[in-house]
Design an enzyme around this catalytic site. Sequence first.
Site, PDB file in Angstrom:
ATOM      1  N   LYS A 159      26.035  32.962  37.773  1.00  0.00           N
ATOM      2  CA  LYS A 159      26.815  33.191  38.993  1.00  0.00           C
ATOM      3  C   LYS A 159      26.794  31.911  39.834  1.00  0.00           C
ATOM      4  O   LYS A 159      26.047  31.791  40.811  1.00  0.00           O
ATOM      5  CB  LYS A 159      26.243  34.400  39.745  1.00  0.00           C
ATOM      6  CG  LYS A 159      27.187  34.982  40.773  1.00  0.00           C
ATOM      7  CD  LYS A 159      26.667  36.320  41.269  1.00  0.00           C
ATOM      8  CE  LYS A 159      27.339  36.757  42.560  1.00  0.00           C
ATOM      9  NZ  LYS A 159      28.785  36.894  42.498  1.00  0.00           N
TER      10      LYS A 159
HETATM   11  N1  PMP Z   1      32.339  39.626  38.138  1.00  0.00           N
HETATM   12  C1  PMP Z   1      32.323  38.633  39.042  1.00  0.00           C
HETATM   13  C2  PMP Z   1      33.070  37.387  38.757  1.00  0.00           C
HETATM   14  C3  PMP Z   1      31.624  38.789  40.252  1.00  0.00           C
HETATM   15  O1  PMP Z   1      31.611  37.815  41.161  1.00  0.00           O
HETATM   16  C4  PMP Z   1      30.948  39.998  40.501  1.00  0.00           C
HETATM   17  C5  PMP Z   1      30.208  40.182  41.790  1.00  0.00           C
HETATM   18  N2  PMP Z   1      28.897  39.683  41.720  1.00  0.00           N
HETATM   19  C6  PMP Z   1      30.994  41.002  39.526  1.00  0.00           C
HETATM   20  C7  PMP Z   1      31.697  40.782  38.353  1.00  0.00           C
HETATM   21  C8  PMP Z   1      30.259  42.296  39.719  1.00  0.00           C
HETATM   22  O2  PMP Z   1      28.883  42.075  39.659  1.00  0.00           O
HETATM   23  P1  PMP Z   1      27.865  43.027  40.429  1.00  0.00           P
HETATM   24  O3  PMP Z   1      28.192  44.400  40.037  1.00  0.00           O
HETATM   25  O4  PMP Z   1      26.536  42.577  39.953  1.00  0.00           O
HETATM   26  O5  PMP Z   1      28.063  42.787  41.876  1.00  0.00           O
END
Ligand code: PMP
Length: 307
Positions: A159
Site C-alpha cells: 500500500k
Molecule cells: N484496494 C485499494 C487500492 C485500496 O486502497 C483499498 C483501501 N485500503 C482497498 C482495496 C480495500 O482495502 P481494505 O479493505 O483493507 O481497506
Amino acid sequence: MSLKPLTKIWMEGKFVPWDEAKVHVLTHGLHYGLAVFEGIRSFSTKKGPALFRLPEHIERFFNSAKVYRMQIPFSAKELTEASKELVRLNGLAESYVRPIAFTAYGAMGLNPLRSKISVAIASWEWPAYLGPAGAADGVRAAVSSWVRMDSRSLPPQAKCSANYANSALAKMEAVAGGYDEAIILNQHGMVAEGPGENIFRVKDGILSTPPASSGILRGITRDTVIQFARDQNIQFFRNDSTREELYTSDELFFSGTAAGIAKIREVDDRKVGNGEYPIASKLQTLYDDAVHGRNSHYEKWLTPVSA
Ligand code: PMP
C-alpha cells in the site's frame, strides 16, 4: 471532505497539536512517492471505541514497508499502542485512522535508502467514502480507461502512495464522466478493483472476487467478507471476471475500510441485476454488526482503545 482539526497527531513517537504536524517541502517521499500507509477505522461498541482488525492493518503496514526496504523505526506494538492512544485522545468513537511512513527530509536524489523514515498517525471523522448511496441503493461505476499497474511495475499488494497516482487517474476520469467510482481492469483486461476498494460479484447465488494475483490490494474488508461468506455457507470463489461479466452480474459491490460495503447499482450505464441485493444486504448487516461489536463471533476483530 475537508478536515476539521482534532486535538492531536502522533508523529515520531510523540503526540503533537494538529497544526504542528508538519513536514518540509523537500521531504523525499513527497517528490518520489515513497510512502506506505494504512487506513483503519474505529467504531463505537458497547466496550467503547474499538479499532477494527488493527493487527491485520499493522501487519500489512510492515509488509508494505518491507517491499520498499523501509525500516520502520517503531515496533508493531508501539504503533498499536499509539493508534489506540490517538483514538482515546481525539475523543472520536467513529474515526478513520491513518498511519503513514515515508522517506523524510534530509537527502534529495532518488535513492530512498539514504533517507530516514518518518512515521505519523493521524485520525479524523470520515463518513462512508462513497456516501450514503453505497449503503442504500448503490453507486454508479464506470470501467476506467486506465489500467491497474501490475506487480512487475508497482506492486499493488504494497500500500504505497505511488500506487494512488494510478487510482487518482481512474477516480478523476470517473467523476469527470459523472460517475461515483471507477472499476479498474488489469493488464490482462480482467477486473482488478476500484481506486480504493476491492470488488465482489454475485451471479446465480455464487459470490466471487478477483484473486490476489489480479493486481489488487489484499483488502482486509475483502477478507472480512470472505469470512462472512464461509460462515454463512454462501458459495464463494476467487476468480477473474471480464468486463461483460460485470454487466451481467446479479449483484456487485465494493469493499474497503473507507467505503465499507458499498453496492454498485450501475456499471457503464447498465443496471446491475434487477436492483435487488439480497447477498450484499446480508453482508452489509453482518459487517455493521461486526464492527459495532454486536456479533460476539466477530468480537475477536475489535481492539477496544480503553487502557
Ligand atoms: N484496494 C485499494 C487500492 C485500496 O486502497 C483499498 C483501501 N485500503 C482497498 C482495496 C480495500 O482495502 P481494505 O479493505 O483493507 O481497506
